[in-house]
Structure formats: structure tokens, C-alpha cells
Design an enzyme around this catalytic site. Structure first.
Site, short mmCIF file in Angstrom:
data_model
loop_
_atom_site.label_atom_id
_atom_site.label_comp_id
_atom_site.label_asym_id
_atom_site.label_seq_id
_atom_site.Cartn_x
_atom_site.Cartn_y
_atom_site.Cartn_z
CG MET A 25 45.19 -25.30 105.80
SD MET A 25 46.01 -24.48 107.18
CE MET A 25 47.66 -25.10 107.01
CG HIS A 142 45.04 -25.20 99.16
ND1 HIS A 142 45.82 -26.08 99.86
CD2 HIS A 142 43.89 -25.09 99.84
CE1 HIS A 142 45.16 -26.51 100.91
NE2 HIS A 142 43.97 -25.92 100.93
CG HIS A 143 51.00 -24.16 102.23
ND1 HIS A 143 52.10 -24.82 101.74
CD2 HIS A 143 51.47 -23.28 103.13
CE1 HIS A 143 53.20 -24.36 102.34
NE2 HIS A 143 52.83 -23.43 103.18
CB ALA A 144 47.54 -28.88 99.03
CG LEU A 145 48.63 -25.84 93.32
CD1 LEU A 145 48.28 -27.19 92.71
CD2 LEU A 145 47.63 -24.80 92.86
#
Length: 161
Positions: A25, A142-145
Site C-alpha cells: 500500500m 507508504h500510504h500510511a506515511l
């Protein structure tokens, strides 16, 4: 370890959870850079020095992920005081005459690889031998970041001249 631990938002944690059952992701971008042949040999070192100088403006790139043992807790971030750029900024050279087909194949391979969880969740790769006078800069975060708008702001902070 750096600063205190901070919980990820529910949405950011969801990007990590979704990864367990599917593809990575992270978000990628590819920039084609026109660089005169006489400057290409030193371009990696010059870009690394530029990124090193700009990293303090991008605290998001110092965020380190912490996963709970056995997945029994919410993921957390800490902020590292420093990042080893050698772990995040790589150099690759296309074989033979290079070309877009080989570049596309390399980028597909790089994009399919998950980001290591033991360091901040981003990577830049300078690709040489794309075409005469052309280098490529592939990045993945990363998309969480980082979300899309944050990615644009980050690119401006790191890569403007």
C-alpha cells in the site's frame, strides 16, 4: 529512539492492515529528468547531498513504524533524529541501451517490493541509462506515511531548486 511514540490514525493504520492480505500500500511516482551527459556521472552524489540537506524540512521521512508483538496493538510512530540516506536512496542502471520498456519493467519490479518495516517507509531510486541525456527518479512512500497532497508538499520541500 527519538521522540515519544504516537498512534497512527485509524485510516493510516488501515493501510497497514490492508497490506496483510493484498499488494503493498505505497504510492509511487516516476520522474524523467533531462541531465546533460557531462553531469550524469556525479548526479547521484549531487542529488544525495541535496536530499541530505533538505531532509530536516521533511519530518515525515523520519517517522519509524512500531508494530505491536503478535499484532495485538495499534501501530505506533516515533520520530528518528536522523535517517541513513544510504538505506533510502538507491542507484540502478538499466542494461544495454536502456529504454522505456526496461525502465517500466524495473519500476514495476521495484513497486511490487514491500518497504522494509525496520526503517522509515520510503525509498528513492535514481535510474541511469534510460535514454541519452535522461535519468529517472522513482520514489515510493507508504500510504500510511503520506497522502497525495502531502506527497506534493514533500516533493516541493525536497526537490525544488
Amino acid at each position: 529512539m527519538g521522540k515519544a511514540l504516537q498512534a497512527l490514525s485509524g485510516l493510516d493504520a488501515a493501510f497497514l492492515y490492508l497490506e496483510a492480505s493484498g499488494p503493498p500500500m505505497h504510492v509511487g511516482s516516476l520522474m524523467l529528468l533531462e541531465v546533460p551527459a557531462r553531469q550524469q556521472a556525479k548526479f547521484h552524489e549531487r542529488l544525495a547531498a541535496h536530499l541530505r540537506e533538505r531532509l530536516p524540512r521533511a519530518p515525515v521521512l523520519r517517522k519509524q513504524l512500531h508494530l505491536a508483538p503478535l499484532g495485538l496493538g495499534h501501530p505506533l510512530w516515533s520520530e528518528l533524529p536522523d535517517v541513513d540516506l544510504r538505506q533510502h536512496f538507491k542507484r540502478r542502471r538499466l542494461p544495454g541501451d536502456g529504454g522505456r520498456a526496461r525502465l517500466d519493467a524495473l519500476v514495476a519490479k521495484l513497486h511490487a517490493e514491500p518497504l522494509p518495516r525496520d526503517r522509515p517507509l520510503w525509498q528513492f531510486v535514481l535510474v541511469e541509462n534510460v535514454e541519452p541525456g535522461v535519468l529517472a527518479l522513482y520514489s515510493k512512500v507508504h500510504h500510511a506515511l503520506l497522502d497525495g497532497q502531502g506527497g506534493v508538499a514533500l516533493a516541493r520541500a525536497l526537490l525544488d531548486l
